[in-house]
Each structure stands twice: as C-alpha cells, then as structure tokens.
Design a protein around this motif. Structure first.
Motif, PDB file in Angstrom:
ATOM      1  N   MET A  94      24.879 -10.682 -21.689  1.00  0.00           N
ATOM      2  CA  MET A  94      23.700 -10.806 -22.553  1.00  0.00           C
ATOM      3  C   MET A  94      22.684  -9.677 -22.396  1.00  0.00           C
ATOM      4  SD  MET A  94      23.076 -14.950 -22.757  1.00  0.00           S
ATOM      5  CE  MET A  94      21.616 -14.781 -23.775  1.00  0.00           C
ATOM      6  N   PRO A  95      22.474  -9.112 -21.179  1.00  0.00           N
ATOM      7  CA  PRO A  95      21.532  -7.984 -21.081  1.00  0.00           C
ATOM      8  C   PRO A  95      21.929  -6.775 -21.916  1.00  0.00           C
ATOM      9  CG  PRO A  95      21.870  -8.953 -18.920  1.00  0.00           C
ATOM     10  CD  PRO A  95      22.874  -9.593 -19.839  1.00  0.00           C
ATOM     11  N   LEU A  96      23.199  -6.666 -22.284  1.00  0.00           N
ATOM     12  CA  LEU A  96      23.593  -5.569 -23.169  1.00  0.00           C
ATOM     13  C   LEU A  96      22.831  -5.640 -24.486  1.00  0.00           C
ATOM     14  CD1 LEU A  96      27.473  -5.468 -22.650  1.00  0.00           C
ATOM     15  CD2 LEU A  96      25.834  -3.728 -21.953  1.00  0.00           C
ATOM     16  N   ALA A  97      22.632  -6.846 -24.991  1.00  0.00           N
ATOM     17  CA  ALA A  97      21.890  -7.008 -26.240  1.00  0.00           C
ATOM     18  C   ALA A  97      20.444  -6.545 -26.081  1.00  0.00           C
ATOM     19  CB  ALA A  97      21.933  -8.473 -26.679  1.00  0.00           C
ATOM     20  N   TYR A  98      19.840  -6.845 -24.932  1.00  0.00           N
ATOM     21  CA  TYR A  98      18.445  -6.468 -24.719  1.00  0.00           C
ATOM     22  C   TYR A  98      18.293  -4.949 -24.636  1.00  0.00           C
ATOM     23  CZ  TYR A  98      18.897 -11.283 -23.030  1.00  0.00           C
ATOM     24  OH  TYR A  98      19.216 -12.608 -22.903  1.00  0.00           O
ATOM     25  N   GLY A  99      19.208  -4.299 -23.934  1.00  0.00           N
ATOM     26  CA  GLY A  99      19.145  -2.852 -23.827  1.00  0.00           C
ATOM     27  C   GLY A  99      19.317  -2.170 -25.174  1.00  0.00           C
ATOM     28  N   MET A 100      20.254  -2.672 -25.973  1.00  0.00           N
ATOM     29  CA  MET A 100      20.486  -2.096 -27.298  1.00  0.00           C
ATOM     30  C   MET A 100      19.273  -2.277 -28.202  1.00  0.00           C
ATOM     31  SD  MET A 100      23.462  -0.755 -27.208  1.00  0.00           S
ATOM     32  CE  MET A 100      25.012  -0.823 -26.312  1.00  0.00           C
ATOM     33  N   LEU A 101      18.648  -3.447 -28.111  1.00  0.00           N
ATOM     34  CA  LEU A 101      17.515  -3.743 -28.979  1.00  0.00           C
ATOM     35  C   LEU A 101      16.307  -2.877 -28.648  1.00  0.00           C
ATOM     36  CD1 LEU A 101      16.168  -5.734 -31.092  1.00  0.00           C
ATOM     37  CD2 LEU A 101      15.359  -6.990 -29.091  1.00  0.00           C
ATOM     38  N   LEU A 102      16.008  -2.718 -27.355  1.00  0.00           N
ATOM     39  CA  LEU A 102      14.798  -2.003 -26.945  1.00  0.00           C
ATOM     40  C   LEU A 102      14.967  -0.486 -26.936  1.00  0.00           C
ATOM     41  CD1 LEU A 102      13.693  -4.288 -23.966  1.00  0.00           C
ATOM     42  CD2 LEU A 102      12.709  -4.203 -26.265  1.00  0.00           C
ATOM     43  N   PHE A 153      24.489   3.440 -21.366  1.00  0.00           N
ATOM     44  CA  PHE A 153      24.071   2.138 -20.857  1.00  0.00           C
ATOM     45  C   PHE A 153      25.251   1.175 -20.773  1.00  0.00           C
ATOM     46  CE2 PHE A 153      22.386  -2.162 -22.007  1.00  0.00           C
ATOM     47  CZ  PHE A 153      21.855  -2.461 -20.759  1.00  0.00           C
ATOM     48  N   VAL A 154      26.066   1.135 -21.806  1.00  0.00           N
ATOM     49  CA  VAL A 154      27.242   0.252 -21.779  1.00  0.00           C
ATOM     50  C   VAL A 154      28.191   0.671 -20.669  1.00  0.00           C
ATOM     51  CG1 VAL A 154      29.298  -0.470 -23.068  1.00  0.00           C
ATOM     52  CG2 VAL A 154      27.078  -0.361 -24.216  1.00  0.00           C
ATOM     53  N   TRP A 183      26.754  -0.361 -17.368  1.00  0.00           N
ATOM     54  CA  TRP A 183      26.730  -1.808 -17.154  1.00  0.00           C
ATOM     55  C   TRP A 183      28.048  -2.313 -16.577  1.00  0.00           C
ATOM     56  CZ3 TRP A 183      22.669  -4.705 -16.780  1.00  0.00           C
ATOM     57  CH2 TRP A 183      22.827  -6.082 -16.707  1.00  0.00           C
ATOM     58  N   PHE A 184      29.140  -1.853 -17.129  1.00  0.00           N
ATOM     59  CA  PHE A 184      30.431  -2.327 -16.632  1.00  0.00           C
ATOM     60  C   PHE A 184      30.800  -1.647 -15.314  1.00  0.00           C
ATOM     61  CE2 PHE A 184      30.670  -3.490 -21.111  1.00  0.00           C
ATOM     62  CZ  PHE A 184      31.164  -4.771 -21.020  1.00  0.00           C
ATOM     63  N   TRP A 185      30.423  -0.367 -15.151  1.00  0.00           N
ATOM     64  CA  TRP A 185      30.716   0.327 -13.888  1.00  0.00           C
ATOM     65  C   TRP A 185      29.862  -0.201 -12.746  1.00  0.00           C
ATOM     66  CZ3 TRP A 185      27.125   3.487 -11.264  1.00  0.00           C
ATOM     67  CH2 TRP A 185      27.638   4.121 -10.130  1.00  0.00           C
ATOM     68  N   GLY A 186      28.585  -0.420 -12.995  1.00  0.00           N
ATOM     69  CA  GLY A 186      27.665  -0.762 -11.933  1.00  0.00           C
ATOM     70  C   GLY A 186      27.475  -2.236 -11.673  1.00  0.00           C
ATOM     71  N   ASN A 187      28.121  -3.103 -12.460  1.00  0.00           N
ATOM     72  CA  ASN A 187      27.933  -4.533 -12.290  1.00  0.00           C
ATOM     73  C   ASN A 187      29.230  -5.312 -12.098  1.00  0.00           C
ATOM     74  OD1 ASN A 187      24.890  -5.328 -12.985  1.00  0.00           O
ATOM     75  ND2 ASN A 187      25.486  -3.616 -14.287  1.00  0.00           N
ATOM     76  N   MET A 188      30.303  -4.849 -12.690  1.00  0.00           N
ATOM     77  CA  MET A 188      31.521  -5.668 -12.704  1.00  0.00           C
ATOM     78  C   MET A 188      32.775  -4.932 -12.256  1.00  0.00           C
ATOM     79  SD  MET A 188      30.773  -7.846 -16.147  1.00  0.00           S
ATOM     80  CE  MET A 188      29.838  -6.496 -16.869  1.00  0.00           C
ATOM     81  N   LEU A 189      32.640  -3.688 -11.826  1.00  0.00           N
ATOM     82  CA  LEU A 189      33.797  -2.957 -11.329  1.00  0.00           C
ATOM     83  C   LEU A 189      33.893  -3.139  -9.826  1.00  0.00           C
ATOM     84  CD1 LEU A 189      36.120  -0.951 -11.891  1.00  0.00           C
ATOM     85  CD2 LEU A 189      34.495   0.887 -11.445  1.00  0.00           C
ATOM     86  N   ALA A 190      34.943  -3.798  -9.375  1.00  0.00           N
ATOM     87  CA  ALA A 190      35.103  -4.064  -7.949  1.00  0.00           C
ATOM     88  C   ALA A 190      35.157  -2.752  -7.174  1.00  0.00           C
ATOM     89  CB  ALA A 190      36.383  -4.866  -7.700  1.00  0.00           C
ATOM     90  N   PRO A 191      34.375  -2.620  -6.088  1.00  0.00           N
ATOM     91  CA  PRO A 191      34.347  -1.369  -5.324  1.00  0.00           C
ATOM     92  C   PRO A 191      35.698  -0.967  -4.752  1.00  0.00           C
ATOM     93  CG  PRO A 191      32.522  -2.792  -4.711  1.00  0.00           C
ATOM     94  CD  PRO A 191      33.429  -3.609  -5.574  1.00  0.00           C
ATOM     95  N   ALA A 192      36.624  -1.894  -4.672  1.00  0.00           N
ATOM     96  CA  ALA A 192      37.943  -1.565  -4.140  1.00  0.00           C
ATOM     97  C   ALA A 192      38.715  -0.641  -5.074  1.00  0.00           C
ATOM     98  CB  ALA A 192      38.744  -2.841  -3.890  1.00  0.00           C
TER      99      ALA A 192
END
Length: 270
Positions: A65-73, A174-175, A178-187
C-alpha cells in the motif's frame, strides 16, 4: 504554528478527496488480502491474541500500500511549479517552511486514512470469527507503530526527491527501492531488508507479535549488521524513530534550502 496547521488542513482535505488515492489503496490492499498465503492473518488459528492478529494485518498491508502513497505524492511540489502557482503561494503571508511542513503533515495524514481504514475493516471482519473487541484497539496501535512511520518516511522522500529528479524517474526508482529494500531476503542479494531502516514496519510488527517469532526479516543477518539488532521492544522503538527521522531529513533539507533562497531574494524584492 497557525499557518502551518492551516496549510496542513488544506493539504489534507485536498489529498483525502482524491479518488486515485482510494482506488490505488483498495486495489493494492485487496490484492494482498486475496494473495496473502499461508502466513497471512486469515490463517491464524482462533484464539490467537488480538495484538498478533492486527500486527500481521498491519504488516500485510504495509507490503504494497505505501507504493500508492509514494506515487500520489511524487508530483505534489512539482505540480505547483508546473501550474505556475508557486509565485502566487510565495506572495501569501505564509513562510516557505510553513508551506512545506504543512504539505508534509497534510500528505501524511491523508495517506494515513486508507491505511487506518484498512486495519479497522480487517478488525471488524475478524470480530465474528474471534469475538475479541480488543481487535479494534490493537488495530489503532498497529497503525501507529507499524503503518504510520513508514508513511512518514515515504512522504518525505516522495515530496522532495522529484524536485530535482523527474517524477517518472523517481517513481521507477521508488518501486525498485521498495522491493529491494523491504522484501528481498539478504541471503540472495545485499539489501536493507531486515534493518531498522525498513519502512515496512518489520521490527514494530515483530514486537507486537511478542511470541518469539519474527514478522518477516527483522534482524536477519546481512549487509550492515549494526542496523540489524535482535528484535525487542527497544529495537522496535529505535526502528520507529529512525524511520520517522529518515522521512524528516529530506524535508528539513528542503526547508533550509527554501528559507535560504527566500533570504537571498528578499533584498532584491525589497
């Protein structure tokens, strides 16, 4: 302070009325509800404490959901320049710092509405199954410590960065971030995922779970180990503070730049 609140109130009303904000939030939130998988809140057994249920819901919604906020602002400040209303705003008895701060506070508040609504709706839908009114209270707590700090960070960068990057370039970066810094496992690759800098709210959600389990990647070994303390109440508070501070850094830099530009141009105008 009165001018700051006036700008924030105007900005909030304007942004909250945008159908694009609600449509994007509903689409992304609905996608997460449908595709949440076995680790999602719907899979939690009956009897799971309300704080754990709402922590899981908050983390789920924070994934996209924060993707929507970043795109909007992203085009908020740029649009003032493009429509040539910036000189008009400068003629008003409101300083540049108050205008910028009001836009930030109003944008954060407006973008927080869909996040809060999503958690309250989730709590209401869980009530017939779990029969625990505390779900509503924990929905507010989860919003405050998991959802809102991430929005504050996203809003700070989304407002300022497009003023020196193009809006399309910022959105692409930003997109990717978002996926690199939040959901990409460091392994798999070096990533900020699992650090106290992660605006998805991983540390705060882990603290709310309070049962020895990690919400997502909090504390996972990887790049910058000093940013990956063991999950605890203290590390959750540190993460919330750092995330909010990260959002304030670009806003502070932009406010200082605007104030300095005003001081340099004021003698010429006088």
């Amino acid at each position: 302070m009165t001018a700051l609140l006036a700008v924030a109130r105007y900005e909030f009303r304007m942004q909250a009325r945008k159908r694009s904000l609600w449509i994007a939030a509903v689409l992304l939130g609905g996608t997460l509800v449908v595709l949440q998988g076995d680790r999602g809140p719907r899979s939690l057994p009956v009897g799971t404490p309300a704080r754990e249920v709402m922590a899981t819901w908050a983390l789920l919604f924070s994934i996209l959901m924060p993707l929507a906020y970043g795109m909007l602002l992203a085009d908020r400040l740029v649009r003032d320049r493009r429509l040539r209303v910036e000189p008009l705003l400068e003629s008003l008895p409101v300083g540049p710092v108050a205008r910028l701060g009001g836009k930030y506070l109003g944008g954060v508040a407006a973008c927080g509405l869909p996040g809060l609504a999503a958690l309250l709706v989730a709590a209401v839908t869980e009530l017939p199954k779990r029969h625990d009114p505390a779900l509503l209270g924990w929905a507010l707590v989860a919003f405050a410590v998991v959802t809102l700090p991430g929005i504050a960070m996203v809003a700070g960068f989304a407002l300022v960065c497009p003023t020196f990057l193009s809006v399309p370039l910022f959105r692409v970066l930003f997109v990717g971030y978002w996926f690199w810094g939040n959901m990409l496992a460091p392994a798999f690759l070096p990533s900020l995922t699992g650090t106290v800098l992660t605006p998805i709210g991983d540390y705060a959600a882990t603290w709310l779970l309070g049962s020895g389990q990690t919400a997502l990647f909090a504390g996972t070994p990887g790049l910058l180990p000093f940013l990956r303390p063991d999950p605890s109440g203290a590390s959750a508070a540190l993460s919330v503070a750092v995330i909010v501070l990260c959002g304030l850094i670009p806003m502070t830099a932009a406010a200082l730049a605007a104030h300095r530009a005003t001081r340099q141009t004021w003698p010429a105008k006088a």
